[in-house]
Write a protein that holds these residues in place. Structure first.
Motif, PDB file in Angstrom:
ATOM      1  N   SER A 203      -3.975  18.393  55.943  1.00 42.00           N
ATOM      2  CA  SER A 203      -2.545  18.104  55.747  1.00 42.00           C
ATOM      3  C   SER A 203      -1.887  17.418  56.945  1.00 42.00           C
ATOM      4  N   GLU A 204      -2.495  17.512  58.110  1.00 44.74           N
ATOM      5  CA  GLU A 204      -1.897  16.907  59.306  1.00 44.74           C
ATOM      6  C   GLU A 204      -2.361  15.475  59.536  1.00 44.74           C
ATOM      7  N   THR A 205      -3.157  14.933  58.640  1.00 44.62           N
ATOM      8  CA  THR A 205      -3.653  13.566  58.807  1.00 44.62           C
ATOM      9  C   THR A 205      -2.604  12.556  58.360  1.00 44.62           C
ATOM     10  N   SER A 206      -2.725  11.342  58.893  1.00 47.07           N
ATOM     11  CA  SER A 206      -1.791  10.274  58.519  1.00 47.07           C
ATOM     12  C   SER A 206      -1.948   9.897  57.049  1.00 47.07           C
ATOM     13  N   TYR A 209       0.223  12.223  54.929  1.00 43.95           N
ATOM     14  CA  TYR A 209       1.633  11.860  55.006  1.00 43.95           C
ATOM     15  C   TYR A 209       1.913  10.569  54.238  1.00 43.95           C
TER      16      TYR A 209
END
Length: 495
Positions: A203-206, A209
Motif C-alpha cells: 500500500s505504500e508504493t507509488s 497511490y
C-alpha cells in the motif's frame, strides 16, 4: 431458488430487456418491464433481509471458488444500495408508460424499455459483483444504455448532449480501467475481497497511490463531483423526463457506492492519511456552494434541479471525508433520501412536461391553479431537499452535522446548514412562481387546450415517492438501521 438470488438480481432485468424488443408493442413491453422490475425489487428486499439476519452472501458463478472464479458478494452496503436502485427503478418505470408518451415516438418506445432495463441491470450488477473487472463491465453496460436513453430526447441538443456524455463517460471508464490494471499488477487478483487482503503489503508504493488516484478520478467523473460535473446539467435537462428521473435517483447513487467501496473496502479508510479526507471535505463543500449558487439563476427548472443534484452529491462526499462511522452513516442516509427527493422532483417535472411541454421557469407562473397535485408534490419534495423536519432530508443532514461536530469540525457543520439555506432560496422562488405568479396568457389562449392536472399514470408513482419522503422522515427505522449497520461494517466495527 433462494441460493441463486444474487445472480437473479442481475439476470432478471438483463434477460427481460431483449424480451421487450421481441414483444415490440409499447404497452405490452411496459407491462413486461414493470413485471421484471418488481421481481428485481422483491429479490433486493429478500437479499437485504437475508444479509441482516445471516451475514454476507457469497455466490460463486459456475461453482468456481474465488479468487479464481467470479464472485457475487452481497454485504450490508450492497444490499442497501440494491434496494434503493431496484425500488426507484420500479417506481419510475410505473410512470414511464404515460411519461414518455409525448416525448418519445411510439415506434421507439419498446426500444426505450429495452435500454431502461439494460441500464438497470448494469447498475445492479455494479453493486452485486465482488469482482472489480466485472464492475467495469457492468459500468459500461449501464453507461452505453444511458447514452442512448439520453439521445431519445426530441430536442436536437439531446443528441449532442449524449455525445458529450459518451466522451466524458469514456474518459472516466478509461481512468477506472487503468486503475484496475495497476491494482492487478500489484496483487495478481481481481476479486475485491482478495485485493483488500493483499493490498496492505504494497500500500505504500507509488503504484498503489497512482491506482487510487486513477480510480477515484474515474468514479468522480461518473458521479459528477465538482469540478468534474459539467456533463450532468445538460444531460438532465435535455434527456426525456422519465430518463432524468431514473438517472438522478439511481446512477449517481451507484457511483457514490463505488467510491465508498473503493475507499473503505479495498484501499482502507486510513489510506493516504488525512489528506484524502481533507480533499473530500473541500470538494464536497465546493460542490454544495458553487452548484447551489449557479442553480439559483437557472431559467430552466430541470437544469436548476440538475445543479441541485451536484450540490447534494457534495453533502455525500462531505460525509465520506469526515471519515467516521457517523459521517459515513450520514452519507448512506443521504444516498437513500436523495433518491427519494430527486425521484419525486423529476417525476413532477415529467408531469409538467406532459401537460405543457416545457420546464422553463416562466411556464410555472400560476401553474398551481391548474396542476395542484403536481405542484403540491414539488413543495413537499422541495421541503425535503431543504432538510425541513419530518422529511427525509432533515434526517441525513442532521447526521452529517452531528458527525462534523463529533469530529470537531464545527465550521463544516455550519457550512452544511448555510448550504441548506441556499436550497431554501431556489425552492422558494419556484414555489412563489407556481402559487403567486401570473400565468402566461399564451398557455391558456382560446387556440390552445386548457391546462389540466397530470394523469393518474404519472401522479400515482409521483405521490408514492412524495409520501415516502414524509414517511421515512418520521419512521426512520429502515434507513437508520441499514445505514448504521453498513457504516459500522465498513469502519471495521461490524461484521
Amino acid at each position: 431458488m433462494l441460493d441463486h438470488l444474487p445472480i437473479l438480481q442481475v439476470i432478471v432485468p438483463l434477460l427481460a430487456a431483449p424480451a421487450c424488443l421481441l414483444l415490440n408493442k409499447p404497452r405490452i413491453s411496459w407491462l413486461f418491464a414493470c413485471f421484471a422490475a418488481v421481481i428485481s425489487l422483491l429479490i433486493s428486499a429478500a437479499l437485504l433481509n437475508q444479509v441482516q439476519h445471516s451475514g454476507v452472501i457469497s455466490y460463486m458463478l459456475g461453482g468456481w471458488e474465488a479468487p479464481w472464479g467470479i464472485e457475487y458478494r452481497i454485504d450490508l452496503l450492497s444490499a442497501y444500495v440494491l434496494l434503493i436502485v431496484s425500488a426507484i427503478g420500479t417506481i419510475v418505470l410505473l410512470a414511464a408508460n404515460t411519461g414518455i408518451r409525448n416525448e418519445i415516438d411510439e415506434d421507439k418506445q419498446s426500444l426505450f424499455y429495452v435500454l431502461y432495463l439494460l441500464c438497470m441491470a448494469g447498475l445492479l450488477g455494479i453493486v452485486a459483483t465482488g469482482d472489480i473487472f466485472n464492475v467495469f463491465v457492468f459500468l459500461e453496460i449501464s453507461s452505453l444504455a444511458t447514452y442512448a436513453l439520453v439521445a431519445f430526447g426530441r430536442d436536437r441538443r439531446a443528441l449532442l448532449t449524449a455525445y458529450q456524455y459518451l466522451i466524458v463517460g469514456t474518459i472516466g471508464a478509461t481512468f477506472l480501467l487503468m486503475g484496475i490494471g495497476l491494482l492487478y499488477s500489484l496483487t495478481g487478483t481481481l476479486n475485491m475481497q482478495d485485493i483488500a487482503n493483499r493490498l496492505p503489503l504494497v500500500s505504500e508504493t507509488s503504484t498503489a497511490y497512482t491506482a487510487f488516484v486513477f480510480m477515484i478520478v474515474g468514479v468522480a467523473l461518473k458521479l459528477a463531483l465538482f469540478p468534474l460535473h459539467l456533463w450532468l446539467p445538460n444531460t438532465y435537462t435535455y434527456a426525456p423526463s422519465i430518463v432524468t428521473a431514473f438517472l438522478a435517483a439511481t446512477a449517481t447513487k451507484v457511483a457514490i457506492y463505488l467510491l465508498i467501496r473503493l475507499h473503505f473496502s479495498i484501499f482502507g479508510d486510513d489510506f493516504g492519511g488525512g489528506v484524502i479526507q481533507t480533499v473530500f471535505i473541500a470538494l464536497g463543500l465546493l460542490s454544495v456552494f458553487v452548484a447551489s449558487t449557479v442553480a439559483i439563476k437557472q431559467p430552466n427548472i430541470k437544469r436548476l434541479f440538475a445543479y441541485s443534484s451536484v450540490a447534494q452529491i457534495g453533502y455525500m462526499i462531505i460525509g465520506i471525508g469526515i471519515g467516521t462511522s457517523l459521517g459515513l452513516q450520514g452519507t448512506l442516509l443521504h444516498l437513500f433520501n436523495h433518491a427519494l427527493m430527486k425521484g419525486a422532483l423529476f417525476l413532477a417535472l415529467a408531469a409538467v412536461v406532459y401537460r405543457i411541454g416545457s420546464t422553463d421557469r416562466a411556464c410555472f407562473n400560476g401553474l398551481a391553479k391548474h396542476m395542484p397535485w403536481t405542484m403540491a408534490a414539488v413543495v413537499i419534495a422541495g421541503l425535503s431537499l431543504i432538510g425541513v423536519p419530518l422529511t427525509v432530508g432533515f434526517i441525513s443532514k442532521w447526521y452529517l452535522v452531528l458527525a462534523s461536530l463529533q469530529s470537531g469540525l464545527w465550521p463544516v457543520a455550519l457550512l452544511i446548514v448555510i448550504g441548506s439555506l441556499l436550497a431554501v432560496y431556489y425552492v422558494w422562488t419556484l414555489v412563489e412562481s407556481a402559487y403567486f405568479g401570473k400565468a402566461d396568457p399564451s398557455l391558456n389562449s382560446a387556440s390552445s387546450p386548457p391546462i389540466k392536472e397530470a394523469p393518474l399514470g404519472l401522479l400515482i408513482p409521483l405521490w408514492i415517492l412524495v409520501l415516502a419522503n414524509v414517511y421515512f422522515g418520521i419512521d426512520t427505522r429502515l434507513p437508520l438501521e441499514a445505514s448504521a449497520q453498513a457504516a459500522n461494517m465498513l469502519m471495521g466495527a461490524g461484521q
